[in-house]
Design a protein around this motif. Structure first.
Motif, short mmCIF file in Angstrom:
data_model
loop_
_atom_site.label_atom_id
_atom_site.label_comp_id
_atom_site.label_asym_id
_atom_site.label_seq_id
_atom_site.Cartn_x
_atom_site.Cartn_y
_atom_site.Cartn_z
N TYR A 1 0.82 -1.21 0.00
CA TYR A 1 0.00 0.00 0.00
C TYR A 1 0.85 1.27 0.00
CZ TYR A 1 -4.31 -2.58 0.27
OH TYR A 1 -5.35 -3.41 -0.04
N THR A 2 2.10 1.17 0.48
CA THR A 2 2.99 2.32 0.34
C THR A 2 3.29 2.59 -1.12
OG1 THR A 2 4.02 1.68 2.46
CG2 THR A 2 5.18 3.30 1.12
N ALA A 3 3.49 1.51 -1.89
CA ALA A 3 3.71 1.67 -3.32
C ALA A 3 2.47 2.21 -4.02
CB ALA A 3 4.14 0.34 -3.94
N GLN A 4 1.29 1.79 -3.56
CA GLN A 4 0.05 2.32 -4.13
C GLN A 4 -0.08 3.82 -3.90
OE1 GLN A 4 -0.71 -0.38 -6.08
NE2 GLN A 4 -2.88 -0.19 -5.59
N ILE A 5 0.29 4.24 -2.69
CA ILE A 5 0.22 5.67 -2.36
C ILE A 5 1.23 6.45 -3.20
CG2 ILE A 5 0.85 7.30 -0.55
CD1 ILE A 5 -1.27 6.22 0.97
N LEU A 6 2.43 5.89 -3.37
CA LEU A 6 3.44 6.57 -4.17
C LEU A 6 2.96 6.74 -5.62
CD1 LEU A 6 6.26 7.78 -4.54
CD2 LEU A 6 7.13 5.44 -4.90
N ALA A 7 2.34 5.70 -6.17
CA ALA A 7 1.81 5.81 -7.54
C ALA A 7 0.74 6.89 -7.62
CB ALA A 7 1.24 4.47 -7.98
N SER A 8 -0.11 6.98 -6.62
CA SER A 8 -1.15 8.00 -6.60
C SER A 8 -0.55 9.40 -6.50
CB SER A 8 -2.11 7.74 -5.44
OG SER A 8 -3.08 8.76 -5.34
N LEU A 9 0.45 9.55 -5.64
CA LEU A 9 1.11 10.85 -5.47
C LEU A 9 1.75 11.33 -6.77
CD1 LEU A 9 2.86 10.25 -2.05
CD2 LEU A 9 1.51 12.26 -2.58
N LEU A 10 2.42 10.39 -7.44
CA LEU A 10 3.16 10.77 -8.64
C LEU A 10 2.25 10.97 -9.84
CD1 LEU A 10 6.29 8.45 -8.36
CD2 LEU A 10 6.27 10.95 -8.33
N GLY A 11 1.26 10.10 -10.01
CA GLY A 11 0.47 10.21 -11.23
C GLY A 11 -0.89 9.60 -11.14
N GLY A 12 -1.59 9.81 -10.01
CA GLY A 12 -2.89 9.19 -9.82
C GLY A 12 -4.06 10.09 -10.12
N GLY A 13 -3.82 11.29 -10.51
CA GLY A 13 -4.93 12.20 -10.78
C GLY A 13 -4.41 13.54 -11.28
N MET A 14 -5.32 14.48 -11.49
CA MET A 14 -4.93 15.77 -12.06
C MET A 14 -4.13 16.63 -11.08
SD MET A 14 -8.44 16.64 -14.15
CE MET A 14 -7.81 18.19 -14.81
N SER A 15 -4.18 16.31 -9.79
CA SER A 15 -3.38 17.06 -8.81
C SER A 15 -2.02 16.42 -8.56
CB SER A 15 -4.15 17.17 -7.49
OG SER A 15 -4.34 15.88 -6.92
N SER A 16 -1.75 15.30 -9.20
CA SER A 16 -0.50 14.57 -8.95
C SER A 16 0.70 15.33 -9.50
CB SER A 16 -0.57 13.18 -9.58
OG SER A 16 -0.65 13.28 -11.00
N ARG A 17 1.86 14.94 -9.01
CA ARG A 17 3.09 15.64 -9.38
C ARG A 17 3.39 15.57 -10.89
NH1 ARG A 17 7.90 15.61 -5.06
NH2 ARG A 17 6.72 16.48 -3.31
N LEU A 18 3.30 14.39 -11.44
CA LEU A 18 3.63 14.25 -12.86
C LEU A 18 2.64 15.01 -13.73
CD1 LEU A 18 4.67 10.50 -13.01
CD2 LEU A 18 6.15 12.48 -13.41
N PHE A 19 1.36 14.93 -13.41
CA PHE A 19 0.35 15.63 -14.22
C PHE A 19 0.59 17.14 -14.15
CE2 PHE A 19 -3.65 17.51 -15.41
CZ PHE A 19 -4.13 16.68 -16.40
N GLN A 20 0.84 17.64 -12.97
CA GLN A 20 1.01 19.08 -12.82
C GLN A 20 2.30 19.58 -13.48
OE1 GLN A 20 -0.95 21.63 -11.48
NE2 GLN A 20 -2.53 20.03 -11.62
N GLU A 21 3.40 18.84 -13.26
CA GLU A 21 4.69 19.31 -13.78
C GLU A 21 4.85 19.03 -15.27
OE1 GLU A 21 8.38 21.21 -13.64
OE2 GLU A 21 6.82 21.07 -12.09
N VAL A 22 4.54 17.83 -15.70
CA VAL A 22 4.82 17.42 -17.08
C VAL A 22 3.76 17.93 -18.04
CG1 VAL A 22 5.26 15.45 -18.60
CG2 VAL A 22 6.02 15.38 -16.22
N ARG A 23 2.50 17.80 -17.65
CA ARG A 23 1.42 18.18 -18.58
C ARG A 23 0.99 19.63 -18.41
NH1 ARG A 23 -3.84 18.84 -19.76
NH2 ARG A 23 -4.78 17.63 -21.46
N GLU A 24 0.65 20.02 -17.19
CA GLU A 24 0.07 21.35 -16.98
C GLU A 24 1.10 22.47 -17.07
OE1 GLU A 24 -3.76 21.72 -16.04
OE2 GLU A 24 -3.02 20.31 -17.54
N LYS A 25 2.23 22.30 -16.41
CA LYS A 25 3.22 23.37 -16.37
C LYS A 25 4.05 23.45 -17.65
CE LYS A 25 7.19 25.03 -13.68
NZ LYS A 25 8.03 24.77 -12.48
N ARG A 26 4.47 22.28 -18.17
CA ARG A 26 5.39 22.27 -19.31
C ARG A 26 4.72 21.87 -20.63
NH1 ARG A 26 10.97 21.92 -17.46
NH2 ARG A 26 11.04 21.75 -15.19
N GLY A 27 3.54 21.25 -20.59
CA GLY A 27 2.86 20.86 -21.81
C GLY A 27 3.61 19.85 -22.65
#
Length: 423
Positions: free
Chosen positions: A254-280
């Motif tokens: 479940y720690t790995a599940q949480i990490l996956a959610s944090l990094l890219g589990g939704g529109m507020s996740s780190r990857l979505f915000q940095e890679v898609r929203e901020k940098r396109g």
């Protein structure tokens, strides 16, 4: 009412979760045999068996099966996974006997007619072709093959055209005889269902299965590597970066599940915000974590244009490494809430609930209460997730697959060096 469980004389488990406010029910049989159970000369037979189970029994034709269940407004279907195969129906509560009878019939009395087999092999060849025409499907097949090479866990569920065409009715019967035994099977139902009735129905429908243990599949061995499928005529590039994840049975799952959610589990996740929203840099990016009985696969998928590939991977790698340094309690709480909401929402779906408790029985030998799962999630700390990120991305060789115009994609050896896993 709590989940009720009974083991029949032949080892088959009957599980029910009564939702007395519902007038419908979901019922199915989950078998602890999937594509991981196949030998080299059986690649794709689990999926073919799932198809052939609906193609006629000694009592019912293929048309009889679907007409009888649809005549009462129900539906019947099946699915094949890496570690299990499911046959299930959704019906009104008064039609539970019919659904269980049909499920028992297709699993104990299927004839696997040669003409029907030939037609279904052709259908599966079309399915394989359709999957090949979808770059997103291909890239996931490739990354799993590189993560777990030369073993059943790394092969596609569908099989190859040559292998699928080689199977005979006897081969399917033999596969069933080896893997479909009472101790490896669960009859599960949720919704408007009474446990005692389900037990009696199950005993009558599935008594032909033997009380014989099934051998464990080949142990998973994660290795890693790269697959680069250059298709310059495509407009988009599909990329998956993978790492060895955690088994369902691992205390850090479940720690790995949480990490996956944090990094890219939704529109507020780190990857979505940095890679898609901020940098396109892409139009789609997310993280996932698949647990298996003895291993797992943690990955990031991105879909982008060729012109952004050069910048894409450095940014993704930067976010992976940063997760071990500055992950916050606010992010953890948000991911915790998402996972808990998913668990609780599944309780409202009879189909999801029947599947959940059946899979838990196959994996753990028991069902897990929602409070137990929530407790595990609540116990995870910021430090736990930071340590998971630090270890997951630097302790094993990565796997990487790409499909499309991917010439500009960073090579795997450079990915490894940036993560600290290369020379």
């Amino acid at each position: 009412m709590p989940v009720q469980m009974t083991t029949l004389e032949n080892g088959l488990t009957v599980i029910s979760d009564e939702m007395d406010h519902l007038k419908s029910a979901a019922v199915g049989v989950w078998v602890g045999a999937g594509s991981r159970s196949e030998t080299d000369d059986q690649h794709g037979i689990s999926h073919l068996l799932e198809h052939m189970a609906f193609k006629g029994t000694k009592q019912r034709s293929a048309r009889d099966i679907v007409e009888q269940i649809e005549a009462v407004g129900g539906e019947v279907n099946a699915s094949t996974g890496l570690e299990s195969t499911a046959y299930y129906a959704r019906i009104l509560q008064e039609d539970l006997p019919l659904a269980v009878d049909i499920l028992g019939d297709i699993l104990t009395e299927s004839v696997f007619d040669a003409d029907e087999l030939h037609r279904e092999q052709h259908v599966i060849l079309q399915e394989i072709g359709a999957a090949h025409d979808m770059p997103e499907d291909r890239v996931f097949d490739h990354v799993q093959e590189k993560a777990f090479p030369d073993q059943p866990l790394g092969r596609t569920i569908l099989g190859t055209p040559q292998m699928v065409q080689s199977f005979t009715p006897k081969a399917i019967h033999d596969y069933m005889d080896d893997h479909y035994h009472g101790p490896a099977m669960v009859l599960s139902a949720a919704g408007g269902v009474k446990h005692d009735e389900l037990v009696n129905l199950g005993r009558e429908a599935f008594s032909k299965f033997s009380n014989t243990d099934v051998s464990a599949p080949q142990k998973a061995v994660y290795k890693g590597g790269e697959s680069r499928d250059v298709q310059k005529e495509l407009m988009e590039a599909q990329v998956v970066l993978g790492f060895e994840g955690k088994s369902y049975k691992n205390e850090e799952f479940y720690t790995a599940q949480i990490l996956a959610s944090l990094l890219g589990g939704g529109m507020s996740s780190r990857l979505f915000q940095e890679v898609r929203e901020k940098r396109g840099l892409c139009y789609s990016v997310y993280a996932f974590h698949w647990g298996f009985a003895d291993s797992g696969l943690f990955g990031i998928h991105a879909a982008t244009g060729a012109e952004d590939l050069g910048e894409l991977m450095p940014v993704i790698l930067g976010e992976l490494m940063r997760a071990s340094e500055d992950l916050t309690l606010e992010e953890l709480n948000r991911s915790r809430a998402q996972i808990k909401a998913g668990l609780l929402m599944s309780l409202e779906s009879p189909a999801a609930r029947a599947s959940q408790i059946a899979r838990q029985r196959l994996l753990f030998g028991r069902t897990l209460s929602t409070s137990e799962l929530v407790e595990k999630i609540e116990a995870i700390s910021v430090e736990d997730v930071r340590n998971m990120a630090a270890n997951l991305f630097t302790k094993s060789s990565p796997s990487m697959a790409s499909v499309g115009p991917v010439d500009a994609l960073m090579p795997l050896d450079e990915v490894s060096k940036r993560l600290g896993t290369g020379a």
